[in-house]
Design an enzyme around this catalytic site. Structure first.
Site, PDB file in Angstrom:
ATOM      1  N   SER A 162       7.229   2.039  -0.952  1.00  0.00           N
ATOM      2  CA  SER A 162       6.602   2.454   0.390  1.00  0.00           C
ATOM      3  C   SER A 162       5.704   1.566   0.942  1.00  0.00           C
ATOM      4  O   SER A 162       5.744   1.440   2.348  1.00  0.00           O
ATOM      5  CB  SER A 162       5.978   3.830   0.139  1.00  0.00           C
ATOM      6  OG  SER A 162       6.975   4.729  -0.379  1.00  0.00           O
ATOM      7  N   LYS A 178      -7.589   8.735  -1.788  1.00  0.00           N
ATOM      8  CA  LYS A 178      -6.557   7.573  -1.356  1.00  0.00           C
ATOM      9  C   LYS A 178      -6.193   7.684   0.117  1.00  0.00           C
ATOM     10  O   LYS A 178      -5.779   8.733   0.415  1.00  0.00           O
ATOM     11  CB  LYS A 178      -5.488   7.611  -2.301  1.00  0.00           C
ATOM     12  CG  LYS A 178      -4.720   6.256  -2.164  1.00  0.00           C
ATOM     13  CD  LYS A 178      -3.453   6.510  -3.045  1.00  0.00           C
ATOM     14  CE  LYS A 178      -2.447   5.592  -2.945  1.00  0.00           C
ATOM     15  NZ  LYS A 178      -1.107   5.725  -3.808  1.00  0.00           N
ATOM     16  N   HIS A 204      13.581   6.246  -3.368  1.00  0.00           N
ATOM     17  CA  HIS A 204      13.199   7.670  -3.760  1.00  0.00           C
ATOM     18  C   HIS A 204      14.507   8.642  -3.739  1.00  0.00           C
ATOM     19  O   HIS A 204      14.764   9.443  -4.551  1.00  0.00           O
ATOM     20  CB  HIS A 204      12.291   8.258  -3.004  1.00  0.00           C
ATOM     21  CG  HIS A 204      10.888   7.569  -2.929  1.00  0.00           C
ATOM     22  ND1 HIS A 204      10.229   7.042  -1.733  1.00  0.00           N
ATOM     23  CD2 HIS A 204      10.160   7.264  -3.961  1.00  0.00           C
ATOM     24  CE1 HIS A 204       8.929   6.642  -2.311  1.00  0.00           C
ATOM     25  NE2 HIS A 204       8.860   6.692  -3.460  1.00  0.00           N
ATOM     26  N   ARG A 247      12.248   0.710 -10.903  1.00  0.00           N
ATOM     27  CA  ARG A 247      12.652  -0.493 -10.067  1.00  0.00           C
ATOM     28  C   ARG A 247      12.861  -1.574 -10.913  1.00  0.00           C
ATOM     29  O   ARG A 247      13.840  -2.542 -10.865  1.00  0.00           O
ATOM     30  CB  ARG A 247      11.970  -0.553  -8.932  1.00  0.00           C
ATOM     31  CG  ARG A 247      11.937   0.105  -7.871  1.00  0.00           C
ATOM     32  CD  ARG A 247      10.935   0.069  -6.747  1.00  0.00           C
ATOM     33  NE  ARG A 247       9.681   0.183  -7.507  1.00  0.00           N
ATOM     34  CZ  ARG A 247       8.348   0.099  -6.971  1.00  0.00           C
ATOM     35  NH1 ARG A 247       8.310   0.144  -5.494  1.00  0.00           N
ATOM     36  NH2 ARG A 247       7.141   0.272  -7.657  1.00  0.00           N
TER      37      ARG A 247
HETATM   38  O1  PNS Z   1       4.373   7.364  -5.777  1.00  0.00           O
HETATM   39  P1  PNS Z   1       3.336   7.233  -6.607  1.00  0.00           P
HETATM   40  O2  PNS Z   1       2.018   6.798  -5.899  1.00  0.00           O
HETATM   41  O3  PNS Z   1       3.432   5.745  -7.641  1.00  0.00           O
HETATM   42  O4  PNS Z   1       2.932   8.331  -7.203  1.00  0.00           O
HETATM   43  C1  PNS Z   1       1.625   8.433  -8.335  1.00  0.00           C
HETATM   44  C2  PNS Z   1       1.585   9.680  -9.212  1.00  0.00           C
HETATM   45  C3  PNS Z   1       1.509  10.727  -7.982  1.00  0.00           C
HETATM   46  C4  PNS Z   1       2.853  10.025 -10.013  1.00  0.00           C
HETATM   47  C5  PNS Z   1       0.244   9.776  -9.773  1.00  0.00           C
HETATM   48  O5  PNS Z   1      -0.695   9.250  -9.062  1.00  0.00           O
HETATM   49  C6  PNS Z   1      -0.148  11.143 -10.505  1.00  0.00           C
HETATM   50  O6  PNS Z   1       0.526  11.454 -11.336  1.00  0.00           O
HETATM   51  N1  PNS Z   1      -1.176  11.548 -10.304  1.00  0.00           N
HETATM   52  C7  PNS Z   1      -1.783  12.973 -10.284  1.00  0.00           C
HETATM   53  C8  PNS Z   1      -3.091  12.568 -11.005  1.00  0.00           C
HETATM   54  C9  PNS Z   1      -2.698  12.389 -12.669  1.00  0.00           C
HETATM   55  O7  PNS Z   1      -2.184  13.124 -13.368  1.00  0.00           O
HETATM   56  N2  PNS Z   1      -2.938  11.200 -12.878  1.00  0.00           N
HETATM   57  C10 PNS Z   1      -2.557  10.639 -14.406  1.00  0.00           C
HETATM   58  C11 PNS Z   1      -3.649  10.940 -15.368  1.00  0.00           C
HETATM   59  S1  PNS Z   1      -5.223  10.060 -15.073  1.00  0.00           S
END
Ligand code: PNS
Length: 158
Positions: free
Chosen positions: A127, A41, A17, A90
């Site tokens: 993570s 979550k 990150h 990645r």
């Molecule tokens: O580090 P991560 O868990 O891969 O991050 C995921 C993240 C936070 C980028 C994603 O879950 C997100 O955008 N969440 C906010 C809700 C949202 O807009 N979801 C997409 C459309 S349903």
């Protein structure tokens, strides 16, 4: 001024990150790193802990702010005047999901998503792997910054 948004769970923040964050900060006027709060979550670290760790390990980046958000990413991004969402990639396996999210988010908001390839030495890192290695008492010092390694040791009682 162009503001980039790097969203994520950051549970916890890793060197992968940090690499994407530092390289993005060199390309944009301002970077907003936003930690998602998802009540559905469960996470190892609370929102406050994840945000505090990010703030601690990015303190040297002058054009960066750490924040938290709930709900749709694009609603938050529009509210903050974000010019681009930046996601680290990645491996090719990340691409399929991230492409779908990028296209969805563009449809919803008109905000572009840019992909930043992680440097090869970090491409295996996640993570979830860090949590697993830390949980079994393994050495995570090459995967996360020292303050994060310390919190992992404390969380797992070592
Ligand atoms: O580090 P991560 O868990 O891969 O991050 C995921 C993240 C936070 C980028 C994603 O879950 C997100 O955008 N969440 C906010 C809700 C949202 O807009 N979801 C997409 C459309 S349903």
């Amino acid at each position: 001024m162009t503001r980039a948004l790097i969203p994520g769970s950051f549970d916890p923040v890793t060197f992968g990150h940090l690499d994407v964050i530092e390289r993005t900060a060199r390309l944009f006027d301002e970077v907003l790193v936003a930690v998602v709060e998802n009540p559905h979550k469960s996470t190892l670290f609370s929102l406050d802990e994840r945000t505090a760790m990010l703030a601690e390990v990015t303190g040297h980046i002058h054009n960066l702010k750490v924040d938290a958000f709930q709900g749709l990413l694009v609603d938050y991004a529009l509210d903050r005047g974000v010019g681009a969402i930046v996601k680290g990639l990645r491996a090719v396996s990340d691409f399929e999901y991230e492409l779908q999210m990028a296209q969805l988010n563009y449809r919803l908001s008109g905000i572009e998503t840019l992909f930043m390839p992680t440097t090869p030495e970090h491409s295996f890192l996640s993570s979830s792997l860090v949590r697993e290695v830390g949980g079994f008492g393994g050495d995570v010092s090459s995967m996360v910054p020292p303050p994060v390694a310390e919190r992992l040791r404390a969380r797992f009682g070592r």
